[in-house]
Design an enzyme around this catalytic site. Structure first.
Site, PDB file in Angstrom:
ATOM      1  N   HIS A   1     -22.741  47.707  18.417  1.00  0.00           N
ATOM      2  CA  HIS A   1     -21.485  48.050  18.226  1.00  0.00           C
ATOM      3  C   HIS A   1     -21.328  47.922  16.427  1.00  0.00           C
ATOM      4  CE1 HIS A   1     -20.301  44.014  17.452  1.00  0.00           C
ATOM      5  NE2 HIS A   1     -20.834  43.744  18.550  1.00  0.00           N
TER       6      HIS A   1
ATOM      7  N   GLU B   1     -21.971  41.228  25.750  1.00  0.00           N
ATOM      8  CA  GLU B   1     -22.538  40.335  25.106  1.00  0.00           C
ATOM      9  C   GLU B   1     -22.917  39.002  25.737  1.00  0.00           C
ATOM     10  OE1 GLU B   1     -24.868  39.502  23.247  1.00  0.00           O
ATOM     11  OE2 GLU B   1     -23.946  39.491  21.226  1.00  0.00           O
TER      12      GLU B   1
END
Length: 221
Positions: free
Chosen positions: A8, A81
């Site tokens: 990202h 994550e």
């Protein structure tokens, strides 16, 4: 299959060197610009399928890719994550002050599960499960996070999770893997490229005088 693992764009927490884990800050202004810049590069690879972590920062990165490539985005929480437990929301300096022994393990490259988060093996397991459900296509793009991308890379390349040889991805950079067919044991994955992104300078991690980065190999978060 060609597999693209895209990290990202930048968040304010990235800029502040603050551990994110499964906390959910959005992209900042720089991150949004990075996402639009990388969208054309990823679209040029002609992806057939696009799957993203359901974290804001990943979904916001995937959106312009989908628009340019003419694809829809499927969100998958298994691409989040690595959970970092009580480190989430703290800066590097704050963790070093509050949890010095844990921080020392992390800087030394050792897995730190006692912070209440996930192990690298647990991250790899859930990322592999998401990967296994991809359709049989020529090119797939997974928009995810640094530690998760590294764990999946290691798993596909049959490397141990104890050490992330490849190092963390920069914001809006990607790894590219190719599957080569093997008649005896199934596909063999090869790393074709790592830390690829839009042309331009990428701010490096600070390096100490002894030659080591301030961050451990699974840095981000």
């Amino acid at each position: 299959m060609r597999l693209i693992l895209l990290r990202h764009g930048r968040t304010t927490w990235n800029a502040e060197r603050r551990f994110q884990g499964q906390a959910d800050p959005p992209l900042d202004e720089v991150g949004r610009a990075q996402a639009y810049e990388v969208a054309a590069l990823i679209a040029a690879l002609r992806p057939d399928v696009l799957v993203s972590s359901d974290a804001q920062r990943a979904a916001q990165t995937a959106a312009p890719v989908a628009e340019v490539a003419g694809l829809s985005v499927r969100l998958d929480p298994r691409l989040r994550e690595r959970s970092l437990g009580h480190w989430e929301g703290l800066t590097r300096d704050e963790v070093a002050e509050r949890f010095p022994s844990e921080f020392a393990d992390w800087v030394g490259g050792r897995d730190v599960s006692r912070r209440g988060g996930e192990t690298r093996e647990q991250v790899a397991e859930r990322a592999l499960a998401a990967f296994a459900e991809l359709p049989d296509v020529a090119t797939a793009v997974l928009v995810t996070h640094s530690a998760t991308a590294m764990a999946l890379c290691n798993a596909l390349l049959s490397m141990p999770q104890q050490v992330h040889v490849l190092g963390p991805l920069a914001n809006c950079h990607w790894s590219e893997l190719l599957a080569e067919h093997n008649d005896h044991s199934g596909p063999v994955w090869r790393l074709r490229a790592h830390n690829i992104g839009a042309p331009g300078a990428v701010a490096p991690l600070p390096v100490r005088l002894d030659g080591f980065s301030e961050d451990a190999p699974d840095a981000d978060a």
